[in-house]
Design a protein around this motif. Structure first.
Motif, PDB file in Angstrom:
ATOM      1  N   THR A   4       2.530  21.464  27.300  1.00 27.21           N
ATOM      2  CA  THR A   4       3.880  21.245  27.808  1.00 27.21           C
ATOM      3  C   THR A   4       4.669  20.442  26.785  1.00 27.21           C
ATOM      4  N   SER A   5       5.867  20.907  26.438  1.00 29.49           N
ATOM      5  CA  SER A   5       6.644  20.261  25.392  1.00 29.49           C
ATOM      6  C   SER A   5       7.237  18.947  25.880  1.00 29.49           C
ATOM      7  N   ALA A   6       7.604  18.094  24.914  1.00 24.32           N
ATOM      8  CA  ALA A   6       8.238  16.828  25.242  1.00 24.32           C
ATOM      9  C   ALA A   6       9.536  17.046  26.008  1.00 24.32           C
ATOM     10  N   GLU A   7      10.279  18.078  25.653  1.00 26.84           N
ATOM     11  CA  GLU A   7      11.549  18.344  26.334  1.00 26.84           C
ATOM     12  C   GLU A   7      11.329  18.701  27.803  1.00 26.84           C
ATOM     13  N   VAL A   8      10.281  19.463  28.074  1.00 26.07           N
ATOM     14  CA  VAL A   8       9.994  19.829  29.462  1.00 26.07           C
ATOM     15  C   VAL A   8       9.571  18.592  30.255  1.00 26.07           C
ATOM     16  N   VAL A   9       8.698  17.778  29.676  1.00 29.56           N
ATOM     17  CA  VAL A   9       8.276  16.548  30.347  1.00 29.56           C
ATOM     18  C   VAL A   9       9.484  15.648  30.597  1.00 29.56           C
ATOM     19  N   LEU A  10      10.339  15.535  29.598  1.00 25.50           N
ATOM     20  CA  LEU A  10      11.528  14.693  29.751  1.00 25.50           C
ATOM     21  C   LEU A  10      12.406  15.180  30.899  1.00 25.50           C
ATOM     22  N   ALA A  11      12.667  16.464  30.953  1.00 24.68           N
ATOM     23  CA  ALA A  11      13.530  16.998  32.011  1.00 24.68           C
ATOM     24  C   ALA A  11      12.957  16.674  33.387  1.00 24.68           C
ATOM     25  N   ARG A  12      11.654  16.798  33.528  1.00 27.51           N
ATOM     26  CA  ARG A  12      11.030  16.517  34.818  1.00 27.51           C
ATOM     27  C   ARG A  12      11.049  15.021  35.125  1.00 27.51           C
ATOM     28  N   PHE A  13      10.852  14.210  34.100  1.00 25.98           N
ATOM     29  CA  PHE A  13      10.884  12.761  34.311  1.00 25.98           C
ATOM     30  C   PHE A  13      12.286  12.317  34.720  1.00 25.98           C
ATOM     31  N   VAL A  14      13.293  12.798  34.026  1.00 23.80           N
ATOM     32  CA  VAL A  14      14.677  12.438  34.349  1.00 23.80           C
ATOM     33  C   VAL A  14      15.021  12.863  35.770  1.00 23.80           C
ATOM     34  N   VAL A  27      13.925   6.222  28.306  1.00 27.68           N
ATOM     35  CA  VAL A  27      12.570   6.746  28.170  1.00 27.68           C
ATOM     36  C   VAL A  27      12.481   7.540  26.868  1.00 27.68           C
ATOM     37  N   HIS A  28      11.351   7.402  26.205  1.00 25.56           N
ATOM     38  CA  HIS A  28      11.047   8.184  25.011  1.00 25.56           C
ATOM     39  C   HIS A  28       9.689   8.820  25.240  1.00 25.56           C
ATOM     40  N   ILE A  29       9.618  10.128  25.055  1.00 23.59           N
ATOM     41  CA  ILE A  29       8.395  10.870  25.337  1.00 23.59           C
ATOM     42  C   ILE A  29       7.932  11.579  24.068  1.00 23.59           C
ATOM     43  N   ARG A  30       6.675  11.431  23.779  1.00 22.17           N
ATOM     44  CA  ARG A  30       6.058  12.172  22.676  1.00 22.17           C
ATOM     45  C   ARG A  30       4.882  12.956  23.223  1.00 22.17           C
ATOM     46  N   VAL A  31       4.863  14.242  22.931  1.00 20.32           N
ATOM     47  CA  VAL A  31       3.729  15.109  23.263  1.00 20.32           C
ATOM     48  C   VAL A  31       3.299  15.788  21.976  1.00 20.32           C
ATOM     49  N   GLY A  32       2.107  15.491  21.506  1.00 18.19           N
ATOM     50  CA  GLY A  32       1.718  15.969  20.181  1.00 18.19           C
ATOM     51  C   GLY A  32       2.636  15.363  19.143  1.00 18.19           C
ATOM     52  N   LYS A  33       3.323  16.198  18.403  1.00 16.27           N
ATOM     53  CA  LYS A  33       4.284  15.719  17.405  1.00 16.27           C
ATOM     54  C   LYS A  33       5.729  15.865  17.876  1.00 16.27           C
ATOM     55  N   GLU A  34       5.924  16.427  19.070  1.00 16.85           N
ATOM     56  CA  GLU A  34       7.277  16.627  19.587  1.00 16.85           C
ATOM     57  C   GLU A  34       7.751  15.369  20.319  1.00 16.85           C
ATOM     58  N   THR A  35       9.041  15.080  20.198  1.00 16.69           N
ATOM     59  CA  THR A  35       9.606  13.912  20.879  1.00 16.69           C
ATOM     60  C   THR A  35      10.892  14.294  21.600  1.00 16.69           C
ATOM     61  N   ALA A  36      11.195  13.521  22.624  1.00 15.13           N
ATOM     62  CA  ALA A  36      12.445  13.685  23.368  1.00 15.13           C
ATOM     63  C   ALA A  36      12.743  12.365  24.052  1.00 15.13           C
ATOM     64  N   SER A  37      14.034  12.092  24.250  1.00 19.69           N
ATOM     65  CA  SER A  37      14.400  10.821  24.872  1.00 19.69           C
ATOM     66  C   SER A  37      15.660  10.981  25.710  1.00 19.69           C
ATOM     67  N   HIS A  38      15.853  10.015  26.599  1.00 20.05           N
ATOM     68  CA  HIS A  38      17.020  10.018  27.477  1.00 20.05           C
ATOM     69  C   HIS A  38      17.371   8.578  27.818  1.00 20.05           C
ATOM     70  N   ARG A  39      18.659   8.335  28.009  1.00 22.56           N
ATOM     71  CA  ARG A  39      19.125   7.004  28.377  1.00 22.56           C
ATOM     72  C   ARG A  39      19.978   7.076  29.645  1.00 22.56           C
ATOM     73  N   TRP A  40      19.795   6.054  30.462  1.00 24.22           N
ATOM     74  CA  TRP A  40      20.636   5.873  31.638  1.00 24.22           C
ATOM     75  C   TRP A  40      21.681   4.795  31.390  1.00 24.22           C
ATOM     76  N   VAL A 266       4.311   7.878  26.641  1.00 19.57           N
ATOM     77  CA  VAL A 266       5.605   7.714  27.303  1.00 19.57           C
ATOM     78  C   VAL A 266       5.996   6.244  27.215  1.00 19.57           C
ATOM     79  N   THR A 267       7.189   5.999  26.674  1.00 12.00           N
ATOM     80  CA  THR A 267       7.720   4.651  26.489  1.00 12.00           C
ATOM     81  C   THR A 267       8.897   4.459  27.433  1.00 12.00           C
ATOM     82  N   ILE A 268       8.864   3.394  28.224  1.00 11.84           N
ATOM     83  CA  ILE A 268       9.893   3.173  29.244  1.00 11.84           C
ATOM     84  C   ILE A 268      10.385   1.734  29.171  1.00 11.84           C
ATOM     85  N   THR A 269      11.690   1.542  29.206  1.00 12.72           N
ATOM     86  CA  THR A 269      12.275   0.238  29.510  1.00 12.72           C
ATOM     87  C   THR A 269      13.075   0.392  30.790  1.00 12.72           C
ATOM     88  N   ALA A 270      13.073  -0.653  31.613  1.00 11.79           N
ATOM     89  CA  ALA A 270      13.604  -0.481  32.960  1.00 11.79           C
ATOM     90  C   ALA A 270      13.918  -1.825  33.592  1.00 11.79           C
TER      91      ALA A 270
END
Length: 288
Positions: A4-14, A27-40, A266-270
């Motif tokens: 599952t790609s980082a983008e897919v995990v990110l979408a589900r987490f968001v 949140v910053h997500i890395r799966v393998g070498k792929e990364t994706a992040s989102h900010r609130w 998965v890196t989270i600040t909250a």
């Protein structure tokens, strides 16, 4: 893991954070070498609280690699001039980092420091053997041991950890004597903490450079002690917690997390005051 790609995990987490109204900053997500992040909200530096302990563990590993310390360094060898409680002299750096000093002294970084020396106040009390008690002051004293060898720990870490990770001038809360609090109080942005997450999942390396030995990072999450607490707080390592499930994590107050799960991190600040565990559960469920 990794299909599952980082983008897919990110979408589900968001989607889960939004639907469950969880207080996540970024949140910053890395799966393998792929990364994706989102900010609130804006990517400001936040107090990482007890995630700071993980950076202290990395600092300890770097010092061990340089031959400056070992985990069997005893309190008596460093603080022999302090009035030590019964059994305290034989407490080691390992015991402090794993919260098994047996010294009954609860203190956390959001509390005042009414004593002249926080370390002296802890060490004058007796040790009851290898009993687990989670307290910021244990990591604080561990960093006082390191400071005896290197001077200011934060400054010593600059060329060894922070500068290689391009973390500019990080601030770390300090006691009245000027020592870093260690177990809490390091302030980083989500994306800065994610670089430390990369060092952990890559077993001590960053962009091909070894910052701390792979064996040390492995030891951080395999040297478990039983805490007597319910899951997911039932096993503690060298500044890490076991779980959820087969993951391991750094965890700080109000939902600061680094959750390592297989080839994902998965890196989270909250600021989530009541459902912190839900954040680590999501990190593991969505990277399974």
């Amino acid at each position: 893991m990794g299909a599952t790609s980082a983008e897919v995990v990110l979408a589900r987490f968001v989607a889960a954070v939004d639907s469950e109204r969880l207080g996540v900053y970024g949140v910053h997500i890395r799966v393998g070498k792929e990364t994706a992040s989102h900010r609130w909200r804006s990517d400001d530096r936040e107090n990482l609280y007890s995630v700071s302990k993980g950076v202290c563990a990395l600092a300890t590993g770097i010092a061990i690699d340089e031959g400056l310390l070992d985990l069997d360094r005893r309190i008596i060898d460093v603080f022999g001039d302090f009035p030590l409680g019964p059994g305290v002299g034989d407490v080691t750096l390992r015991h402090l980092l794993t919260m098994t000093s047996g010294i009954d002294f609860l203190w956390f970084g959001h509390e005042p420091i009414p004593w002249p020396d926080l370390a002296a106040e802890m060490l004058r009390r007796p040790s009851a053997g290898r009993r687990f008690q989670y307290s910021d002051v244990s990591t604080y004293v561990a960093m006082r041991i390191l400071a005896e060898q290197v001077g200011d720990v934060r400054d010593w870490l600059m060329p060894r950890l922070f500068e290689p990770l391009e973390i500019e001038n990080p601030q770390w809360h300090r006691c009245p004597l000027g020592f870093i609090l260690g177990g809490t109080g390091l302030e980083l942005r989500t994306n800065e903490l994610a670089r430390i997450s990369d060092v952990l999942i890559d077993r001590g390396s960053w962009k091909g450079d070894v910052l701390v030995s792979p064996g040390w990072v492995d030891a951080m999450h395999t040297s478990w002690v039983e805490t007597g607490r319910p899951s997911p707080m039932d096993r503690y390592g060298l500044a890490t917690w076991a779980g959820p499930d087969d993951a391991w994590r750094l965890e700080g107050r109000y939902g600061q997390f680094v959750v390592v799960h297989g080839d994902a991190v998965v890196t989270i600040t909250a600021h989530e005051e009541s459902l912190e565990d839900r954040l680590s559960e999501l990190a593991v469920q969505l990277t399974a």
